[in-house]
Scaffold this motif. Structure first.
Motif, mmCIF file in Angstrom:
data_model
loop_
_atom_site.group_PDB
_atom_site.id
_atom_site.type_symbol
_atom_site.label_atom_id
_atom_site.label_comp_id
_atom_site.label_asym_id
_atom_site.label_seq_id
_atom_site.Cartn_x
_atom_site.Cartn_y
_atom_site.Cartn_z
ATOM 1 N N GLU A 8 0.836 -0.966 0.100
ATOM 2 C CA GLU A 8 -0.109 -0.289 0.222
ATOM 3 C C GLU A 8 0.768 1.149 0.139
ATOM 4 O O GLU A 8 0.678 1.972 -0.643
ATOM 5 N N ALA A 9 1.591 0.921 0.496
ATOM 6 C CA ALA A 9 2.693 2.343 1.651
ATOM 7 C C ALA A 9 3.627 2.723 -1.095
ATOM 8 O O ALA A 9 3.573 3.306 -1.156
ATOM 9 N N TYR A 66 -3.761 12.683 0.428
ATOM 10 C CA TYR A 66 -3.611 11.395 2.171
ATOM 11 C C TYR A 66 -2.908 11.276 2.314
ATOM 12 O O TYR A 66 -1.383 12.106 2.310
ATOM 13 N N ASP A 67 -2.988 11.239 4.137
ATOM 14 C CA ASP A 67 -2.220 10.939 5.062
ATOM 15 C C ASP A 67 -2.368 9.491 5.214
ATOM 16 O O ASP A 67 -2.958 9.726 5.856
ATOM 17 N N PRO A 68 -1.039 8.968 5.145
ATOM 18 C CA PRO A 68 -0.932 7.625 5.382
ATOM 19 C C PRO A 68 -1.127 7.440 7.362
ATOM 20 O O PRO A 68 -1.758 6.134 7.985
ATOM 21 N N ALA A 69 -0.841 8.584 8.394
ATOM 22 C CA ALA A 69 -0.855 8.698 9.493
ATOM 23 C C ALA A 69 -2.315 8.778 10.334
ATOM 24 O O ALA A 69 -2.977 8.215 11.624
ATOM 25 N N GLY A 71 -4.953 6.964 7.985
ATOM 26 C CA GLY A 71 -5.614 5.292 7.909
ATOM 27 C C GLY A 71 -4.834 5.016 5.909
ATOM 28 O O GLY A 71 -4.106 5.566 6.029
ATOM 29 N N ARG A 72 -5.328 3.560 6.091
ATOM 30 C CA ARG A 72 -4.952 2.691 5.080
ATOM 31 C C ARG A 72 -5.189 3.329 3.971
ATOM 32 O O ARG A 72 -6.335 4.147 4.095
ATOM 33 N N PRO A 73 -5.254 3.229 2.826
ATOM 34 C CA PRO A 73 -5.180 4.117 1.260
ATOM 35 C C PRO A 73 -6.427 3.367 0.744
ATOM 36 O O PRO A 73 -7.419 4.071 0.727
ATOM 37 N N LEU A 78 -12.202 4.125 0.013
ATOM 38 C CA LEU A 78 -13.639 3.980 0.652
ATOM 39 C C LEU A 78 -14.586 5.188 1.330
ATOM 40 O O LEU A 78 -15.533 4.980 0.927
ATOM 41 N N THR A 79 -13.525 5.786 1.900
ATOM 42 C CA THR A 79 -14.466 7.656 2.030
ATOM 43 C C THR A 79 -14.473 8.382 0.325
ATOM 44 O O THR A 79 -16.014 8.724 1.176
#
Length: 184
Positions: A8-9, A66-69, A71-73, A78-79
């Motif tokens: 994911e990262a 997008y901020d990894p802190a 949550g996941r991608p 999904l949001t």
């Protein structure tokens, strides 16, 4: 393909560098799950496919958010998917209200015209013929007021006046119930 935190990262990190292959991998990883969510939310498989495309376009254009802190991608996608679906459902609700309103105001023939994609023609039918012709030539055919004046052999000032009067009549007709849909 099951995504791990490392993949994911990679997918998000590579995408930030605008690598199309990483975005394709991101799509391939999550499209099935997101499509299922959309089908459940909008209850229309064909529309869900269109909305899935909208979801990934939004993801592409808003990746900087997008901020990894946070949550996941997948959670982020999904949001976005839920927001796209809610926009569609709101659009459907407004469209249904408009169809009901127009049907009550103008009759059954207009509802058929709406479903046949002839809404503009049915709205213009509210106008007297001398106004209707000018509005149709202007807004449906894209003619300039000068072209209309030459074609109808009417002075340009008359065309401008009739255009203004036609728009005022339409505005008056629809403003009677504007407050029903918007707070005034």
């Amino acid at each position: 393909m099951t995504a791990t935190p490392q993949t994911e990262a990679y997918l998000i990190g590579s995408h930030k560098n605008e690598q199309a292959a990483a975005f394709t991998a991101l799509y391939n990883t999550y499209h099935s799950a997101l499509l299922s969510v959309l089908v459940k939310l909008v209850n229309d498989p064909e529309k869900a496919e269109d909305l899935l495309q909208d979801t990934f376009i939004r993801a592409w254009t808003h990746l900087h958010q997008y901020d990894p802190a946070q949550g996941r991608p997948y959670t982020w996608l999904l949001t976005i998917t839920r927001h796209v679906a809610m926009d569609e459902l709101r659009h459907r609700k407004v469209q249904a209200q408009a169809i009901t309103y127009i049907g009550e105001r103008m009759g059954e023939g207009v509802l058929l015209a709406i479903h046949d994609g002839l809404l503009n023609s049915s709205i213009f039918s509210l106008l007297p013929p001398k106004y209707r012709q000018i509005i149709e030539l202007t807004y449906i055919h894209g003619w300039t007021q000068q072209e209309i004046a030459q074609e109808l052999n009417v002075p340009l000032g008359t065309i401008k006046t009739r255009t203004r009067n036609a728009l005022q009549e339409l505005r008056h007709f629809f403003s009677q119930d504007i407050c029903q849909y918007h707070s005034c």
